[in-house]
Motif scaffolding. Structure first.
Motif, PDB file in Angstrom:
ATOM      1  N   UNK A 107      56.485  79.028  41.688  1.00  0.00           N
ATOM      2  CA  UNK A 107      57.696  78.259  42.168  1.00  0.00           C
ATOM      3  C   UNK A 107      57.174  76.820  42.225  1.00  0.00           C
ATOM      4  N   UNK A 108      58.393  75.968  42.370  1.00  0.00           N
ATOM      5  CA  UNK A 108      58.037  74.569  42.840  1.00  0.00           C
ATOM      6  C   UNK A 108      59.105  74.169  43.657  1.00  0.00           C
ATOM      7  N   UNK A 109      59.012  73.046  44.400  1.00  0.00           N
ATOM      8  CA  UNK A 109      60.030  72.701  45.427  1.00  0.00           C
ATOM      9  C   UNK A 109      59.841  71.227  45.838  1.00  0.00           C
ATOM     10  N   UNK A 110      61.272  71.062  46.337  1.00  0.00           N
ATOM     11  CA  UNK A 110      61.315  69.413  46.642  1.00  0.00           C
ATOM     12  C   UNK A 110      62.176  69.431  48.000  1.00  0.00           C
ATOM     13  N   UNK A 111      61.998  68.554  48.751  1.00  0.00           N
ATOM     14  CA  UNK A 111      62.593  68.636  50.263  1.00  0.00           C
ATOM     15  C   UNK A 111      64.050  67.842  50.298  1.00  0.00           C
ATOM     16  N   UNK A 112      64.813  68.455  51.267  1.00  0.00           N
ATOM     17  CA  UNK A 112      66.078  67.660  51.511  1.00  0.00           C
ATOM     18  C   UNK A 112      65.864  66.886  52.841  1.00  0.00           C
ATOM     19  N   UNK A 113      66.986  66.165  53.298  1.00  0.00           N
ATOM     20  CA  UNK A 113      66.847  65.737  54.728  1.00  0.00           C
ATOM     21  C   UNK A 113      66.922  66.600  55.680  1.00  0.00           C
ATOM     22  N   UNK A 114      67.409  67.891  55.609  1.00  0.00           N
ATOM     23  CA  UNK A 114      67.432  68.821  56.579  1.00  0.00           C
ATOM     24  C   UNK A 114      66.172  69.712  56.431  1.00  0.00           C
ATOM     25  N   UNK A 115      65.242  69.316  55.725  1.00  0.00           N
ATOM     26  CA  UNK A 115      63.995  69.934  56.013  1.00  0.00           C
ATOM     27  C   UNK A 115      63.236  69.055  57.001  1.00  0.00           C
ATOM     28  N   UNK A 116      63.496  67.706  56.965  1.00  0.00           N
ATOM     29  CA  UNK A 116      62.780  66.791  57.838  1.00  0.00           C
ATOM     30  C   UNK A 116      63.295  66.661  59.226  1.00  0.00           C
ATOM     31  N   UNK A 117      64.790  66.655  59.367  1.00  0.00           N
ATOM     32  CA  UNK A 117      65.383  66.271  60.546  1.00  0.00           C
ATOM     33  C   UNK A 117      66.615  67.277  60.808  1.00  0.00           C
ATOM     34  N   UNK A 118      66.647  67.665  62.188  1.00  0.00           N
ATOM     35  CA  UNK A 118      67.610  68.469  62.428  1.00  0.00           C
ATOM     36  C   UNK A 118      69.074  67.890  62.303  1.00  0.00           C
ATOM     37  N   UNK A 119      70.148  68.419  61.982  1.00  0.00           N
ATOM     38  CA  UNK A 119      71.425  67.821  61.976  1.00  0.00           C
ATOM     39  C   UNK A 119      71.897  67.469  63.372  1.00  0.00           C
ATOM     40  N   UNK A 120      72.965  66.338  63.232  1.00  0.00           N
ATOM     41  CA  UNK A 120      73.801  66.020  64.408  1.00  0.00           C
ATOM     42  C   UNK A 120      75.160  66.421  64.232  1.00  0.00           C
ATOM     43  N   UNK A 121      75.842  66.564  65.377  1.00  0.00           N
ATOM     44  CA  UNK A 121      77.363  66.678  65.233  1.00  0.00           C
ATOM     45  C   UNK A 121      77.985  65.263  64.712  1.00  0.00           C
ATOM     46  N   UNK A 122      78.832  65.688  63.686  1.00  0.00           N
ATOM     47  CA  UNK A 122      79.525  64.497  63.078  1.00  0.00           C
ATOM     48  C   UNK A 122      81.173  64.679  63.095  1.00  0.00           C
ATOM     49  N   UNK A 123      81.910  63.837  62.831  1.00  0.00           N
ATOM     50  CA  UNK A 123      83.313  63.966  62.475  1.00  0.00           C
ATOM     51  C   UNK A 123      83.288  64.370  61.015  1.00  0.00           C
TER      52      UNK A 123
END
Length: 314
Positions: free
Chosen positions: A116-132
């Motif tokens: 396998x191979x992989x790349x990260x996304x933003x939600x691998x680094x940081x937990x999401x926050x509530x947004x409109x």
């Protein structure tokens, strides 16, 4: 007489409003409780292998967004090993909670037995926050500045992936040999966070282009700048995720947003990206999860993608 007419009109309007509210609630309940758990496998066929080569099965995973307690998703991911892919490509956003790493690794355990191979996304680094949610119509979402308070255990995740033999393609290129065929990969760190730094494809000998090989470019977020610099180097395919396929779509129309500058009609599926005189297959996965802050899917079922790679005609 006029009073009776007004009364009937108000009663009718009230009934219509109540009916619309009930219908809206039913749709939201369906999207949150049912559709977001209707996992499926989308299958595509691409004639990209050198002539005479045996077919390969490539399993594309993206946007798992694991949170604690998602037993159904864990079991479904484990069962994907029954597809016996030759290669797994993971295009990021595996996590959505600090306590989700162990469930994620358990779910991916059987698949980590395959190359396998992989790349990260933003939600691998940081937990999401509530947004409109309406802010997505104004353009791609922006990350708030409190990164340190929301950091996820991505280092351990990357380490375990690496120990399993999966190759980290974050701003890197690398080759592997699979069933006697050389696979050349290039990938970038998350473009949504502006971390992408393109390094091109692997450089071998002056004659390595004459031997059978396959070029695969991988990114989490399919921003047009990324697709352009990939395509200029003539890969055989590009794989990405991030869009969630629009996540909440209009039946018969499709995605309303892509959360990047990718046209919404490309937010899910296999299309061809054209740049610098080249046309390259682009597979964008709708992903398997949602942000835990918006746990709903409408007219956009979660998916893994099984790409059947076959030989070009001689």
């Amino acid at each position: 007489m006029a009073a009776d007419t007004l009364r009937r009109t108000l009663v009718t309007a009230g009934r219509v409003a109540l009916g619309a509210a009930a219908a809206g609630s039913a749709v939201l309940a369906y999207g949150s409780l049912i559709e977001r758990n209707l996992f499926g496998v989308r299958e595509e066929t691409l004639q990209v292998l050198p002539p005479g080569r045996r077919p390969l099965k490539l399993l594309h995973l993206s946007d798992i967004h694991m949170t604690p307690g998602q037993k159904r998703k864990q079991a479904w991911l484990q069962a994907l090993a029954n597809l016996e892919p030759d290669l797994v490509v993971n295009t990021g956003d595996n996590l959505s909670h600090r306590q989700a790493l162990d469930p994620l690794l358990d779910a991916l355990g059987p698949l980590r037995e395959f190359p396998g191979v992989f790349v990260p996304g933003s939600n691998d680094y940081y937990a999401p926050v509530l947004k409109n949610p309406f802010t997505y119509f104004a353009g791609p979402s922006r990350q708030p500045p409190d990164y340190a308070d929301r950091e996820l255990p991505w280092r351990r995740m990357h380490a375990v992936f690496g120990e399993s033999g999966w190759i980290d393609l974050s701003n890197r290129h690398q080759s592997m040999v699979l069933h006697g065929l050389r696979l050349d990969f290039t990938g970038v760190d998350d473009p949504h966070l502006g971390r992408d730094r393109y390094t091109g494809f692997p450089h071998g000998s002056s004659t390595d282009g004459q031997s059978d090989h396959l070029r695969i470019a991988v990114a989490h977020a399919p921003y047009q700048r990324v697709l352009d610099y990939f395509t200029a180097d003539r890969p055989d395919m590009i794989l990405a995720g991030h869009t969630h396929g629009g996540q909440v779509c209009v039946p018969g129309y499709g995605a309303l947003v892509s959360n990047c500058d990718l046209p919404t009609w490309r937010a899910r599926g296999l299309t061809y990206w054209e740049h610098a005189g080249h046309s390259v297959p682009l597979n964008v996965s709708a992903g398997l999860g949602t942000s835990r802050m918006a746990p709903i899917r409408i007219a956009c079922r979660p998916e893994a993608v099984l790409l059947h790679l076959t030989a070009r005609p001689a």
